[in-house]
Design an enzyme around this catalytic site. Sequence first.
Site, PDB file in Angstrom:
ATOM      1  N   ILE A 411       0.767  -1.027   0.060  1.00 49.99           N
ATOM      2  CA  ILE A 411       0.092   0.174  -0.029  1.00 49.99           C
ATOM      3  C   ILE A 411       0.715   1.303  -0.217  1.00 49.99           C
ATOM      4  O   ILE A 411       0.508   2.393  -0.732  1.00 49.99           O
ATOM      5  CB  ILE A 411      -0.882  -0.167   1.136  1.00 49.99           C
ATOM      6  N   ASP A 412       1.995   1.243   0.804  1.00 44.84           N
ATOM      7  CA  ASP A 412       2.725   2.451   0.990  1.00 44.84           C
ATOM      8  C   ASP A 412       3.486   2.780  -0.448  1.00 44.84           C
ATOM      9  O   ASP A 412       3.397   4.036  -1.124  1.00 44.84           O
ATOM     10  CB  ASP A 412       3.915   2.030   1.860  1.00 44.84           C
ATOM     11  N   ASP A 413       3.924   1.728  -1.140  1.00 47.10           N
ATOM     12  CA  ASP A 413       4.539   1.835  -2.534  1.00 47.10           C
ATOM     13  C   ASP A 413       3.689   2.507  -3.516  1.00 47.10           C
ATOM     14  O   ASP A 413       3.777   3.559  -4.205  1.00 47.10           O
ATOM     15  CB  ASP A 413       5.421   0.835  -3.209  1.00 47.10           C
ATOM     16  N   HIS A 487       0.527   8.332   3.979  1.00 48.25           N
ATOM     17  CA  HIS A 487       1.046   8.419   2.439  1.00 48.25           C
ATOM     18  C   HIS A 487      -0.337   8.218   1.695  1.00 48.25           C
ATOM     19  O   HIS A 487      -0.459   8.783   0.478  1.00 48.25           O
ATOM     20  CB  HIS A 487       1.991   7.443   2.128  1.00 48.25           C
TER      21      HIS A 487
END
Length: 671
Positions: A411-413, A487
């Site tokens: 999810i972060d990427d 993010h």
Amino acid sequence: MTATTDGSTGALPPRAPSASDATAEKTGTREERRSAAPRDTAAAARRATALATEHLLSLQDSAGWWKGDLETNVTMDAEDLLLRQFLGIQDPKLTEAAARFIRGEQRADGTWATFYGGPGELSTTIEAYVALRLAGDAPDAPHLAKASAWIREQGGIAASRVFTRIWLALFGWWQWDDLPELPPELIYFPKWFPLNIYDFGCWARQTIVALTIVSAKRPVRPAPFALDELHTDPRNPSPPRPLAPVTSWDGVFQRLDKALHVYHKVASRKLRGAALRSAAHWIIERQENDGCWGGIQPPAVYSVIALHLLGYDLDHPVLRTGLESLDRFTVWREDGARMIEACQSPVWDTCLATIALADAGLPADHPQLVKAADWMLAEQIDRPGDWTVRRPRLPSGGWAFEFENDNYPDIDDTAEVVLALRRVAHPDPQRVDAAVRRAVRWNVGMQSKNGAWGAFDADNTSPLPNRLPFCDFGEVIDPPSADVTAHVVEMLADVGRTHDPRTRRGIDFLLAEQEPSGAWFGRWGTNYIYGTGSVLPALAAAGIPGSHPAVRRAVGWLERVQNDDGGWGEDQRSYQDKAWAGRGASTASQTGWALMALLAAGERDSEAVRRGVRWLAETQREDGSWDEPYFTGTGFPWDFSINYHLYRQVFPLTALGRYVNGGPTDAPLGA
């Protein structure tokens, strides 16, 4: 920017940053910049931005990606040598290169640490010691004698973590009966049942399934030497430990482990054989196209061992490509040393580099940004993975961290790639819009019940896996965190979904997670500076004003923890002791995070920001880079620390660029 009723996004025109003189003339030595910066912070920031921009552009691969070295600790290198010893594929050149690296990381007190400047760590020191013995170093050599004495003082092998003792059991240096049991029948637990494999975080899941095979087979290869010197009492290497009270969780799981040891002796051969085959099928099904597992080294190592124990020959395509993939995790240094990366971070590094360069003022249609966007677009994942266990109807659309990891997009990427793509003026905007719509839909669909986001799975929050005696090697679940949630919130605001109820739930989570100090905990970066540096830009993007009490508390905390030299730094010890929160030697990446937070809060003209910018300008090297031996990345809080070598380049440049050019809603400096 509009949102449709099905949750997808409409047309997404790229958002270009403000122009700047990113190609300004490079002049002056570091000493000259140091003397000039206090007199003219703005000019120093522009010079530093131009130098850093040129340096970062020079690091891009011809294919369009960036990747810095990912440095962890010597257990990666030690376990590589142990693996080769176990499989009988030792290579004298590789052994000496690995030993050279391990020796070079030893501390003056004879120990090895898990991060630069950190204290000696028992399991790491044991594994490094054994690896050097395998490389031919004598136990009475001064560097090993000092290490073994320290190991004994700390309780010897018996006090080490389970993973270390598993490696030693492979050679008879430890007894399998004295290790926690991990039955392969675990593979049959239904997805709703406690302690099923999907209750574990994906990194732990991949490792544990392989280790259930190893635990069942209990192999022992002939030990090339004894390790009596690593026991406090060689005659009693594994003294019994008292059980915790039966009324405690620890006591319950300790007694469960004893029952599993009994089960190991009476397990149905038919059921066990079927479980081993099912576990092997699960492992093989998740092997990536390049032969690795999950794009990370530990699951690959244990998967190779597990399949080999089930009769797979080393020439079998699965094992051959698996072993070949491990070679791609190596970094050869100029002195001939060989370092093993636990993982590689090209997608993460590329999206962060793209954001940094765009925010520094590089034209949005610059060929290198377009090439980076092309590479990222080609890496988007369009197949299901383990995340579908909890989100079976959600279409794919995320990005992974690594070159090859289609089973585990994160999810972060995905959030950061979207933010990067939105900064590029791509010649095929429809292609970018379509990719962004898929990514936003996937990230929104991965929201957990509490309104926040974890890294790889939704609602991966069971407290039970961490209770298992086996799981003493770091974090084994993937609960939502403030930094990942921030993010995603920033991404949703960027695509025009600030008022989406799911965005507002994410914001509510962030506000509720603020520490009394004013900071936010950083799960994937060190630590409170990273968390705060992630959250404040997200809140600003979502329209939370700089006057909001939560923002003012965070600004006050950042100002209080700023170092006397003007920079910011935080030691890994803050994960164990909050007295270390915001404390540590100044680093380029952490100073970048602090500045990004303060700039988002509207503090561009503050003395704290000016001092931070001057610190970056003064400490920049003549080639536009920064030195940073300190570990500012996090794998498992405290237990597994990371030095991302590109962090020292991308985050200072992002902060400087935003100082010079302003953020999305600010005017450029001096306008």
